[in-house]
Structure formats: structure tokens, C-alpha cells
Design a protein around this motif. Structure first.
Motif, mmCIF file in Angstrom:
data_model
loop_
_atom_site.group_PDB
_atom_site.id
_atom_site.type_symbol
_atom_site.label_atom_id
_atom_site.label_comp_id
_atom_site.label_asym_id
_atom_site.label_seq_id
_atom_site.Cartn_x
_atom_site.Cartn_y
_atom_site.Cartn_z
ATOM 1 N N LEU A 149 6.273 0.119 -12.608
ATOM 2 C CA LEU A 149 7.731 0.024 -12.625
ATOM 3 C C LEU A 149 8.360 1.240 -11.954
ATOM 4 C CD1 LEU A 149 10.363 -1.346 -13.585
ATOM 5 C CD2 LEU A 149 10.114 -0.084 -15.734
ATOM 6 N N SER A 150 7.839 2.424 -12.244
ATOM 7 C CA SER A 150 8.415 3.648 -11.668
ATOM 8 C C SER A 150 8.183 3.716 -10.163
ATOM 9 C CB SER A 150 7.828 4.885 -12.352
ATOM 10 O OG SER A 150 6.422 4.948 -12.172
ATOM 11 N N GLU A 151 6.999 3.283 -9.702
ATOM 12 C CA GLU A 151 6.728 3.282 -8.264
ATOM 13 C C GLU A 151 7.671 2.323 -7.536
ATOM 14 O OE1 GLU A 151 1.962 4.313 -7.874
ATOM 15 O OE2 GLU A 151 2.582 2.277 -8.405
ATOM 16 N N LEU A 152 7.886 1.163 -8.111
ATOM 17 C CA LEU A 152 8.767 0.187 -7.494
ATOM 18 C C LEU A 152 10.220 0.665 -7.506
ATOM 19 C CD1 LEU A 152 8.925 -2.533 -6.138
ATOM 20 C CD2 LEU A 152 9.049 -3.623 -8.387
ATOM 21 N N GLU A 153 10.612 1.302 -8.594
ATOM 22 C CA GLU A 153 11.971 1.831 -8.691
ATOM 23 C C GLU A 153 12.210 2.925 -7.649
ATOM 24 O OE1 GLU A 153 14.736 4.195 -11.994
ATOM 25 O OE2 GLU A 153 12.916 3.140 -12.629
ATOM 26 N N ASP A 154 11.255 3.842 -7.495
ATOM 27 C CA ASP A 154 11.378 4.913 -6.498
ATOM 28 C C ASP A 154 11.433 4.344 -5.078
ATOM 29 O OD1 ASP A 154 11.344 6.778 -8.522
ATOM 30 O OD2 ASP A 154 9.202 7.263 -8.303
ATOM 31 N N TRP A 155 10.653 3.302 -4.849
ATOM 32 C CA TRP A 155 10.635 2.679 -3.530
ATOM 33 C C TRP A 155 11.997 2.068 -3.192
ATOM 34 C CZ3 TRP A 155 7.866 2.422 0.816
ATOM 35 C CH2 TRP A 155 8.101 1.361 1.693
ATOM 36 N N ILE A 156 12.614 1.394 -4.145
ATOM 37 C CA ILE A 156 13.923 0.768 -3.929
ATOM 38 C C ILE A 156 14.979 1.836 -3.637
ATOM 39 C CG2 ILE A 156 15.779 -0.517 -5.071
ATOM 40 C CD1 ILE A 156 13.598 -2.146 -6.495
ATOM 41 N N ILE A 157 14.937 2.941 -4.388
ATOM 42 C CA ILE A 157 15.875 4.036 -4.128
ATOM 43 C C ILE A 157 15.699 4.577 -2.711
ATOM 44 C CG2 ILE A 157 16.468 6.407 -4.773
ATOM 45 C CD1 ILE A 157 15.798 5.671 -7.662
ATOM 46 N N GLN A 158 14.448 4.679 -2.266
ATOM 47 C CA GLN A 158 14.157 5.159 -0.914
ATOM 48 C C GLN A 158 14.713 4.205 0.141
ATOM 49 O OE1 GLN A 158 9.971 6.008 -0.166
ATOM 50 N NE2 GLN A 158 10.224 5.580 2.019
ATOM 51 N N LYS A 159 14.571 2.903 -0.071
ATOM 52 C CA LYS A 159 15.073 1.917 0.884
ATOM 53 C C LYS A 159 16.598 1.955 0.976
ATOM 54 C CE LYS A 159 11.893 1.392 2.503
ATOM 55 N NZ LYS A 159 11.445 1.349 3.909
ATOM 56 N N VAL A 160 17.260 2.114 -0.160
ATOM 57 C CA VAL A 160 18.722 2.212 -0.153
ATOM 58 C C VAL A 160 19.167 3.432 0.649
ATOM 59 C CG1 VAL A 160 20.765 2.575 -1.587
ATOM 60 C CG2 VAL A 160 19.002 0.969 -2.337
ATOM 61 N N GLN A 161 18.471 4.545 0.458
ATOM 62 C CA GLN A 161 18.810 5.761 1.193
ATOM 63 C C GLN A 161 18.593 5.572 2.694
ATOM 64 O OE1 GLN A 161 20.277 8.581 -0.077
ATOM 65 N NE2 GLN A 161 20.512 9.045 2.101
ATOM 66 N N GLU A 162 17.584 4.823 3.067
ATOM 67 C CA GLU A 162 17.338 4.551 4.481
ATOM 68 C C GLU A 162 18.495 3.782 5.103
ATOM 69 O OE1 GLU A 162 13.585 2.643 4.979
ATOM 70 O OE2 GLU A 162 12.423 4.396 4.340
ATOM 71 N N LYS B 93 -2.392 -9.267 -4.928
ATOM 72 C CA LYS B 93 -2.563 -10.712 -5.057
ATOM 73 C C LYS B 93 -1.321 -11.369 -5.639
ATOM 74 C CE LYS B 93 -5.420 -14.196 -7.350
ATOM 75 N NZ LYS B 93 -6.547 -14.438 -8.309
ATOM 76 N N GLU B 94 -0.739 -10.768 -6.667
ATOM 77 C CA GLU B 94 0.464 -11.332 -7.293
ATOM 78 C C GLU B 94 1.643 -11.340 -6.324
ATOM 79 O OE1 GLU B 94 -0.131 -10.238 -12.037
ATOM 80 O OE2 GLU B 94 0.573 -8.685 -10.626
ATOM 81 N N ILE B 95 1.754 -10.290 -5.536
ATOM 82 C CA ILE B 95 2.867 -10.218 -4.578
ATOM 83 C C ILE B 95 2.694 -11.255 -3.468
ATOM 84 C CG2 ILE B 95 3.930 -8.761 -2.802
ATOM 85 C CD1 ILE B 95 3.521 -6.390 -4.653
ATOM 86 N N LEU B 96 1.468 -11.412 -2.963
ATOM 87 C CA LEU B 96 1.241 -12.394 -1.911
ATOM 88 C C LEU B 96 1.438 -13.818 -2.426
ATOM 89 C CD1 LEU B 96 -1.829 -10.867 -0.028
ATOM 90 C CD2 LEU B 96 0.591 -10.786 0.611
ATOM 91 N N GLU B 97 1.052 -14.052 -3.692
ATOM 92 C CA GLU B 97 1.249 -15.380 -4.273
ATOM 93 C C GLU B 97 2.731 -15.698 -4.474
ATOM 94 O OE1 GLU B 97 -0.992 -15.261 -7.853
ATOM 95 O OE2 GLU B 97 -2.909 -15.797 -6.897
ATOM 96 N N LEU C 268 -2.361 -0.977 -8.087
ATOM 97 C CA LEU C 268 -1.302 -1.645 -8.845
ATOM 98 C C LEU C 268 0.028 -0.925 -8.632
ATOM 99 C CD1 LEU C 268 -3.180 -2.236 -12.243
ATOM 100 C CD2 LEU C 268 -2.731 -3.948 -10.465
ATOM 101 N N ILE C 269 1.104 -1.692 -8.642
ATOM 102 C CA ILE C 269 2.443 -1.117 -8.499
ATOM 103 C C ILE C 269 3.099 -1.083 -9.869
ATOM 104 C CG2 ILE C 269 4.734 -1.431 -7.493
ATOM 105 C CD1 ILE C 269 3.451 -2.709 -5.086
ATOM 106 N N HIS D 40 0.828 -1.217 0.000
ATOM 107 C CA HIS D 40 0.000 0.000 0.000
ATOM 108 C C HIS D 40 0.859 1.263 0.000
ATOM 109 C CE1 HIS D 40 -3.608 -2.296 0.277
ATOM 110 N NE2 HIS D 40 -3.391 -2.726 1.518
ATOM 111 N N ARG D 41 2.020 1.204 0.646
ATOM 112 C CA ARG D 41 2.904 2.372 0.676
ATOM 113 C C ARG D 41 3.631 2.566 -0.651
ATOM 114 N NH1 ARG D 41 6.292 0.773 5.741
ATOM 115 N NH2 ARG D 41 7.598 2.558 5.127
ATOM 116 N N VAL D 42 3.956 1.481 -1.319
ATOM 117 C CA VAL D 42 4.614 1.591 -2.627
ATOM 118 C C VAL D 42 3.645 2.143 -3.667
ATOM 119 C CG1 VAL D 42 5.805 0.317 -4.453
ATOM 120 C CG2 VAL D 42 6.176 -0.322 -2.065
ATOM 121 N N ASP D 43 2.375 1.769 -3.545
ATOM 122 C CA ASP D 43 1.345 2.205 -4.495
ATOM 123 C C ASP D 43 0.974 3.667 -4.227
ATOM 124 O OD1 ASP D 43 -0.678 2.331 -6.352
ATOM 125 O OD2 ASP D 43 -2.137 1.271 -5.102
ATOM 126 N N VAL D 44 1.797 4.577 -4.737
ATOM 127 C CA VAL D 44 1.646 5.998 -4.438
ATOM 128 C C VAL D 44 0.337 6.557 -4.988
ATOM 129 C CG1 VAL D 44 2.657 8.289 -4.742
ATOM 130 C CG2 VAL D 44 4.149 6.301 -4.377
#
Length: 415
Positions: free
Chosen positions: A170-183, A390-394, A167-168, A158-162
Motif C-alpha cells: 500500500l505504501s509503495e503504491l501510494e508513494d508512486w501515485i504521489i510521484q506521478k501527480v508531481q510529474e 500476476k494480479e495486475i496483469l489479470e 509485491l506492491i 517493477h519500478r513501483v516495487d521499491v
């Protein structure tokens, strides 16, 4: 009638008697008055003494409370040294009142594992990389129950889905990964500041190698006397081979982090580079050279071939077992895939130091893009180039790890 000496007339006798009575009453009155004055004075004295006694009790209680509070404050702040002693060369060392180090050895020694970096410092692949750049603090997932894990994973989705479209992208997932690296970077900066402050009690903005060296030995269980003795004469204290090799490696890294002027002492930024080489281009270059030196075993030409990269390092396993052979093949397959698809960017079968530097640099923007593509390709079952909850949980094992990943990690630990 004849008068003898001292005799008086009756009238005079009466007058004398009257004066005597008056004088007696006056004396008695003054005595009574003085007694009353004395009683009042004693009363006031006792009252004043009682008041002072009560105040002394109150002051004593207040002083005791202040003393206890100050004592609690000292123990509540373990990072602040309670005893500073100077060596003959005026180098301050951090010790507690008991002579014990303020930090554990895990806090002092540079970490072997670097979060959000694709490759370990020994050249092994970071098997937790995906969890680190998607989950962040993945240990919280590993400690919870299956239900708690699913709930936390849902929260992340839910947090990645800006844009909240369910739906998530490609750009949302990419931004999220950059944020995690910075953390991860921010966390290491905070940790470094805490360690630096503890090792710099005089607040001069520098840590000498001797200060670090003594604290490191004390954290390993050596007495202060032995640690100081060893800092002056390396041959004076016997250390096991592993500890000695470790200190030699740290001294080399210390020298690499000590930028101009090279004065054998580190600033807070240099100390951060010493402990976290992934945050410095200079230290990353040194790390790449070390990895190349370890893996470039065939031609020794500073170029890494696929066969050199996928070879299993020599270990201590003497008995060949079927599960070990299976893990060995898994090792080779994973490294071959990583070499061909990610590290060897020009696809010529040879990896240069520049290509390896780009691979280990966590700030390389291509990593976030590549990992986001990988996750979508692996979990996007309906092929709409987006990920649903659903796809992520599966495919939750893909995001939070699985027993297979842990087995591969255990194989890495064998060496």
C-alpha cells in the motif's frame, strides 16, 4: 690640310666610335634590365591578384556557410520572435516574419482537462484519473500494441516495487501515485514557461491581456490587423458566439489570476495559475465556486446534495435510445458512488465548498492513499493486501482502461 667645322682626326673618330658602342651597350643593357624588372613586377602583380582572388573565393564560401547556418538557426528556434512590432501604446506583440503567431491556439488557451484532478472544470468526473496517477503518460499505452502494453505495464510494476520483493504494498503504491501527480505538475510548469517566454518577447517578466488577446485571435486564423483592431474595439470584428463566449471566460479567469497589484498583466506564476488553476489554492477556490454554481440547481444554497450531483446535464439528445439510457444509468451510478464514498467526507448527504475543494485538490494527500486502497481492493485476488505482477496483469483493464471506460468518456463528450 684644311679642316672644316665639325671634322675630327682619325684618332678622335675611333675614340668617338668606341664611346658610342659603349653607350649603346649600356642603353641596351639598361633597357633589358628594365624589361626584366618590368616582367618580374608584372609577375608579382599577377601572383598577388591570383592570391587575392583565391582568398576572396574562400571568404565568400565561409560567409555563405555562416549565412546559411544563421538562417537554419533562426528556423530551428521558432519560440524566439523574428520580428517585433510596437503598437502606439508601446505594447510588444509576438509575430514571425510572416506575421503569423508563434504558438498554436492549443498552446495559448487554458486546457479544458486538468491531469491528475478528480473532477473536470465543468463538474464531470475525470474518467482518466486512475490512468493519469498510475501510468503517468497513459497515451503511450493507448498507442501501442497489446504486447507492448503488457511490457510497459510490467516495467511500471517493477519500478513501483521499491524493495524488490515481488509485491506492491500500500505504501509503495501510494508513494508512486504521489510521484506521478508531481510529474504532471512539473510537465505543466515546463509547458507554461515555454508559452510565457514566447509571449514575453521584451523579457520584462509580464504578459498583458492585450498581448495574449491578439496572439489568441491570430492563432484562431484572424489576421494581425483584424486582431489588433478587435483588441481596441470589440465591436469592430464579428466573431462567432462560441469564440466570443470563450474569450469572455478567459478574461474572467485572467482577472482571477491577476493578484495584487491588479494591473491587467500577469507574471509567469500568475500566468501558470491562469492556465493551470489546479496549482493554485486561489484558483481552485474559483473553480469550486463555478462547479457549485453549475450543479447547485435545486436550492441554490451553496450546498451540493446527492440528487443535484448525480443528475444528468441537459444535452442535445432528442431520440431516446437503449444504449443512451444504459450510459445514463452508468453515469448516475458512478457519480452516486463517488459522492457517497469520497466527496461527502462526513457522510451527511450534503457536500460543502470545503469538501468539494478537498476533492478537486490534486495535492490532497488523501487522494493518493484512497486511490492506492481502491486499486488493491479491486485487484488483490488472494487478499494479502499486496499486488503481484500476476494480479495486475489479470486486471490490466483496471489500470490502463477498457472499452467500457471509453464508452463512459464518450457519454461525457455528448454534453
Amino acid at each position: 690640310m684644311l679642316k672644316t667645322h665639325g671634322s675630327t682626326s682619325p684618332v678622335q673618330d675611333d675614340m668617338n666610335a668606341q664611346r658610342l658602342n659603349d653607350h649603346t651597350r649600356t642603353v641596351h643593357g639598361e633597357v633589358k634590365y628594365n624589361n626584366n624588372r618590368r616582367t618580374e613586377a608584372l609577375g608579382r602583380l599577377f601572383a598577388h591578384a591570383f592570391f587575392c582572388w583565391r582568398n576572396f573565393q574562400l571568404i565568400s564560401v565561409i560567409f555563405l556557410i555562416i549565412l546559411l547556418s544563421a538562417n537554419q538557426l533562426v528556423y530551428a528556434l521558432p519560440a524566439i520572435p523574428r520580428d517585433l512590432t510596437k503598437s502606439p501604446d508601446n505594447v510588444l506583440h509576438v509575430v514571425t516574419a510572416t506575421g503569423r503567431p508563434l504558438l498554436k491556439k492549443e498552446d495559448l488557451q487554458p486546457p479544458d482537462h486538468l491531469d491528475a484532478v478528480r473532477m473536470e472544470q465543468d463538474g464531470h468526473l475525470n474518467r482518466d484519473y486512475r490512468k493519469e496517477v498510475f501510468l503517468g503518460n497513459h497515451e503511450a499505452f493507448e498507442d501501442g500494441t497489446a504486447e507492448e502494453t503488457v511490457k510497459k505495464l510490467e516495467d511500471i510494476v517493477h519500478r513501483v516495487d521499491v524493495d524488490k520483493d515481488g509485491l506492491i504494498s500500500l505504501s509503495e503504491l501510494e508513494d508512486w501515485i504521489i510521484q506521478k501527480v508531481q510529474e504532471h505538475f512539473d510537465e505543466s510548469l515546463e509547458e507554461n514557461a515555454h508559452v510565457f517566454k514566447a509571449l514575453d518577447p521584451d523579457n520584462d517578466g509580464f504578459i498583458t491581456w492585450k498581448e495574449f488577446f491578439i496572439q489568441f485571435l491570430m492563432a484562431k486564423g484572424y489576421s494581425r490587423q483584424k486582431a489588433e483592431q478587435h483588441s481596441e474595439d470589440y465591436e469592430s470584428v464579428r466573431m462567432d458566439e462560441a469564440e466570443n463566449d470563450q474569450l469572455i471566460r478567459y478574461k474572467f479567469r485572467w482577472s482571477e489570476a491577476d493578484e495584487d497589484p491588479q494591473d491587467n498583466r500577469l507574471t509567469i506564476n500568475e500566468f501558470k495559475n491562469f492556465r493551470h488553476p489546479e496549482q493554485s489554492k486561489t484558483m481552485l477556490n474559483h473553480m469550486v465556486k463555478d462547479i457549485l454554481s453549475n450543479l447547485d440547481q435545486e436550492e441554490r444554497d451553496g450546498i451540493l446534495t446527492e440528487s443535484e450531483f448525480v443528475v444528468v446535464p441537459i444535452g442535445d439528445v432528442e431520440v431516446v435510445q437503449s444504449d443512451w439510457l444504459q450510459q445514463e444509468q452508468q453515469w448516475k451510478d458512478e457519480r452516486q458512488k463517488e459522492f457517497r464514498e469520497i466527496i461527502d467526507t462526513d457522510r451527511n448527504g450534503r457536500v460543502t465548498s470545503e469538501e468539494l475543494l478537498a476533492y478537486v485538490d490534486p495535492k490532497n494527500p488523501n487522494h493518493a492513499k484512497q486511490e492506492a486502497k481502491n486499486l488493491i481492493n479491486l485487484a488483490d485476488t488472494d487478499k494479502d493486501l499486496h499486488l503481484s505482477l500476476k494480479e495486475i496483469l489479470e486486471n490490466k483493464d483496471l489500470f490502463i482502461g477498457s472499452k467500457m471506460c471509453n464508452a463512459g468518456k464518450n457519454f461525457h463528450d455528448e454534453f
